[in-house]
Design an enzyme around this catalytic site. Structure first.
Site: not given
Length: 297
Positions: A96, A170, A238
């Site tokens: 990601s 995502k 994150k």
């Protein structure tokens, strides 16, 4: 059709994904910075490589499942990996990272004759183990089609657009997940403090408009104080930071994401919960309300 695959990164997600690829009959070489974490895969038929560059040399497809964009960039372009990949091979980055980083990686690899797909996943370790991950893919349609056999071993893949679009999807996914965890935590506390039965509460909402995997799975974890990491709070943080970085580049504001990001900052930094499951946002909510958390499972 089986393929020769190199998988770089056998952490919480990469390890069960590797097992799914082996079970599907793919020839697999694995590399991890701490090789001991990959060692058990050798007993199931994987070849272990002592460097990332050695792992990719004969692979038709290279899967990266690494911590963040900076690590992906370092492994691909500063350890000899890009130079070791055979022209015509495909890099599938399932980490990601930021959409702009994915587009940059695709451009650099294209100059070497290497195709690229950004293919981040959702579903956590449970989905990785069961082979039911939701895989969001950005890149060329023909490249995506050629990787269909790999994706099917790990879950359900959908091409959502050109390079970078998988990572954008995502980020949107993680925005929904983070906000939903916050909502489920508050609902769980509300029902609990009011004397309601949490098992019955979730059963009552099952199939209704407010039902979700997060309500049923994460709500149960909150009730049981089970915050063993399946998806770490630090990783959720994150991803939320990346959402806000992308929003800033697009010139838009996402107030709900900003609010939930700040709460994950508090969980990770003030309450030392970065290595707990992201459902541990419930601990932050309890602390905010002056309620001591129950002993963890």
């Amino acid at each position: 059709m089986t393929t020769s695959v190199a998988l770089l990164g056998t952490g919480l997600m990469g390890f069960p994904m590797a097992r799914r690829l082996l079970a599907a009959g793919h020839q697999l070489t694995v590399w991890n910075r701490d090789l001991s974490k990959a060692q058990p895969l050798a007993e199931e038929g994987a070849r272990l490589a002592d460097s990332a560059a050695a792992a990719v040399s004969d692979a038709t497809h290279i899967i990266t499942m690494l911590t963040d964009g900076m690590v992906v960039d370092h492994v691909l372009f500063e350890t000899g990996v890009a130079e070791a990949i055979t022209s015509g091979a495909t890099v599938i980055d399932m980490s990601s990272i930021q959409p702009g980083q994915a587009r940059q990686h695709a451009g650099r690899l294209a100059k070497l004759g290497i195709s690229h797909l950004d293919a981040p996943v959702s579903g956590g370790t449970g989905g990785a183990e069961a082979g039911t991950l939701a895989i969001m893919v950005g890149g060329e349609t023909a490249t995506f089609d050629k990787a269909a056999g790999l994706f099917s071993a790990m879950g359900r893949a959908t091409r959502v657009g050109p390079s970078g679009a998988g990572q954008l999807a995502k980020l949107a996914n993680q925005a929904i997940v983070g906000i939903a965890i916050g909502a489920v935590a508050e609902a769980t506390l509300l029902v609990s403090e009011g004397g309601g039965d949490l098992d019955a509460f979730r059963a009552a909402l099952a199939g209704g408009f407010a039902d979700s995997t997060i309500l049923q799975v994460h709500g149960q974890r909150m009730q049981a104080n089970d915050f063993a990491p399946r998806g770490r709070a630090s990783v959720q943080l994150k991803d939320l930071n990346n959402v806000l970085l992308e929003a800033r580049e697009l010139g838009i504001k996402l107030p709900l994401v900003e609010a939930i990001r700040d709460r994950f900052v508090r969980l990770a930094n003030d309450l030392d919960g970065g290595n707990l499951d992201h459902s541990a946002l419930f601990i932050e909510l309890l602390d905010l309300n002056g309620r001591p958390p129950a002993p963890r499972v």
